[in-house]
Design a protein around this motif. Sequence first.
Motif, PDB file in Angstrom:
ATOM      1  N   ASP A 124      -1.529  -4.513   1.853  1.00  0.00           N
ATOM      2  CA  ASP A 124      -1.411  -5.168   3.180  1.00  0.00           C
ATOM      3  C   ASP A 124      -2.017  -6.515   3.225  1.00  0.00           C
ATOM      4  O   ASP A 124      -3.104  -6.687   3.121  1.00  0.00           O
ATOM      5  N   ASP A 125      -1.130  -7.482   3.787  1.00  0.00           N
ATOM      6  CA  ASP A 125      -1.717  -8.855   3.802  1.00  0.00           C
ATOM      7  C   ASP A 125      -2.735  -9.013   4.802  1.00  0.00           C
ATOM      8  O   ASP A 125      -3.676  -9.877   4.712  1.00  0.00           O
ATOM      9  N   ASN A 134      -5.827 -13.665   1.293  1.00  0.00           N
ATOM     10  CA  ASN A 134      -4.674 -13.993   2.043  1.00  0.00           C
ATOM     11  C   ASN A 134      -4.883 -15.014   2.952  1.00  0.00           C
ATOM     12  O   ASN A 134      -4.670 -14.990   4.275  1.00  0.00           O
ATOM     13  N   ASN A 135      -5.567 -16.510   2.636  1.00  0.00           N
ATOM     14  CA  ASN A 135      -6.153 -17.344   3.428  1.00  0.00           C
ATOM     15  C   ASN A 135      -5.461 -18.983   3.097  1.00  0.00           C
ATOM     16  O   ASN A 135      -5.017 -19.156   1.910  1.00  0.00           O
ATOM     17  N   GLY A 136      -5.200 -19.697   4.064  1.00  0.00           N
ATOM     18  CA  GLY A 136      -4.544 -21.070   3.926  1.00  0.00           C
ATOM     19  C   GLY A 136      -3.417 -21.067   3.056  1.00  0.00           C
ATOM     20  O   GLY A 136      -2.410 -20.458   3.583  1.00  0.00           O
ATOM     21  N   PHE A 142       0.352 -11.296  -0.883  1.00  0.00           N
ATOM     22  CA  PHE A 142       1.061  -9.784  -1.616  1.00  0.00           C
ATOM     23  C   PHE A 142       2.443 -10.067  -2.165  1.00  0.00           C
ATOM     24  O   PHE A 142       2.578 -10.022  -3.342  1.00  0.00           O
ATOM     25  N   GLU A 143       3.326 -10.815  -1.406  1.00  0.00           N
ATOM     26  CA  GLU A 143       4.768 -11.166  -1.849  1.00  0.00           C
ATOM     27  C   GLU A 143       4.690 -12.085  -3.025  1.00  0.00           C
ATOM     28  O   GLU A 143       5.264 -11.964  -4.064  1.00  0.00           O
ATOM     29  N   ASN A 171      -7.437   2.926   1.630  1.00  0.00           N
ATOM     30  CA  ASN A 171      -6.110   3.243   2.212  1.00  0.00           C
ATOM     31  C   ASN A 171      -4.983   2.460   1.809  1.00  0.00           C
ATOM     32  O   ASN A 171      -3.725   3.010   1.444  1.00  0.00           O
ATOM     33  N   SER A 172      -5.165   1.194   1.758  1.00  0.00           N
ATOM     34  CA  SER A 172      -4.204   0.025   1.366  1.00  0.00           C
ATOM     35  C   SER A 172      -3.836   0.423  -0.050  1.00  0.00           C
ATOM     36  O   SER A 172      -2.720  -0.021  -0.407  1.00  0.00           O
ATOM     37  N   LEU A 173      -4.888   0.668  -0.831  1.00  0.00           N
ATOM     38  CA  LEU A 173      -4.376   1.221  -2.239  1.00  0.00           C
ATOM     39  C   LEU A 173      -3.631   2.111  -2.382  1.00  0.00           C
ATOM     40  O   LEU A 173      -2.861   2.207  -3.180  1.00  0.00           O
ATOM     41  N   ILE A 174      -3.724   3.263  -1.596  1.00  0.00           N
ATOM     42  CA  ILE A 174      -2.589   4.230  -1.541  1.00  0.00           C
ATOM     43  C   ILE A 174      -1.331   3.611  -1.195  1.00  0.00           C
ATOM     44  O   ILE A 174      -0.350   4.451  -2.036  1.00  0.00           O
TER      45      ILE A 174
END
Length: 299
Positions: A124-125, A134-136, A142-143, A171-174
């Motif tokens: 999740d971004d 996930n900045n700037g 992720f993409e 949870n995001s790793l799942i």
Amino acid sequence: MYSLYYMLTSRCNLNCRYCFRDSSKHSIDSELSVEEIKTAIRKLYYDFDIRKITLSGGEPTFLKDNNCENFINLIEFLRQFKSKNKTDNLRIILITNAVLLTPQVINYLVGVVDRVTVTIDAYDDIILRMIGRNNGVYDSYFERSFSRIKLLSDMGFEIKLHSVVSPVNYNSLIDLGRYIKKRTDINIVKWKFFQYMGFGNHSIDLEFQIDNEKYFSLKKIIEKEIAPRSIEISFKSVANQEASLFDLLPDGKFEYFIEQDGVKVRKKSKKIFEYTSWYDLFEDCQIDQEMFRKLHTYG
């Protein structure tokens, strides 16, 4: 023959909140020049019998510039250590966030780098933004990462993933595991997880520290989510990270832990250029030779 992690630089194009690297001006100023790095690698190969080297950082592609010129220069230098003879060949692993790995840069890796390990800590971004990835200019992280991973895979590289586990991204790793299961077009051979390792910042540690039970509970969940893909899964606890720590740092000094009065203490050696062999280093730093060889012998 031995293996070694070499942290080429503390510089990075990201700013992950849990990162332990020292990116102060003093630290950056003390880093070896590119020519000194080459000299250190020659010494590792000829005097220390290193036949597997893992290049990490910071971000190794961000070596003293932001256009990969110094990194490419180093990769071209490393080509001379490749050989069809296993006892002469230097196996080279690259650990990277992959942000700067354009097709042009990847071309230079062919025939030199044996495996690329990409660090990715969430699906999740939004979570990636909370972590600091996930900045700037590096939004849609992720993409961007998986487009680079696909390029690497298409060009024949084995892919390994590294993920730091914390309550923030658990949870995001799942979710990431479910996504990876679908990406059969990418040659992911290994996925290694690291328990968040505190570095003395109380507020950060409080947010990211994860207890052993919850950390290891993720293993069965991930194995179930990615089945039937044959990806090797491994989990490294804080205790195991401390036990196996032996890196060459950007300033040319070795970093390691020794036990003093029942407590693990982080130490640094003199610069590599002051040692002529492992024996000199072991004697000077009082390193347990048997344990070192058990953990770092290669082949």
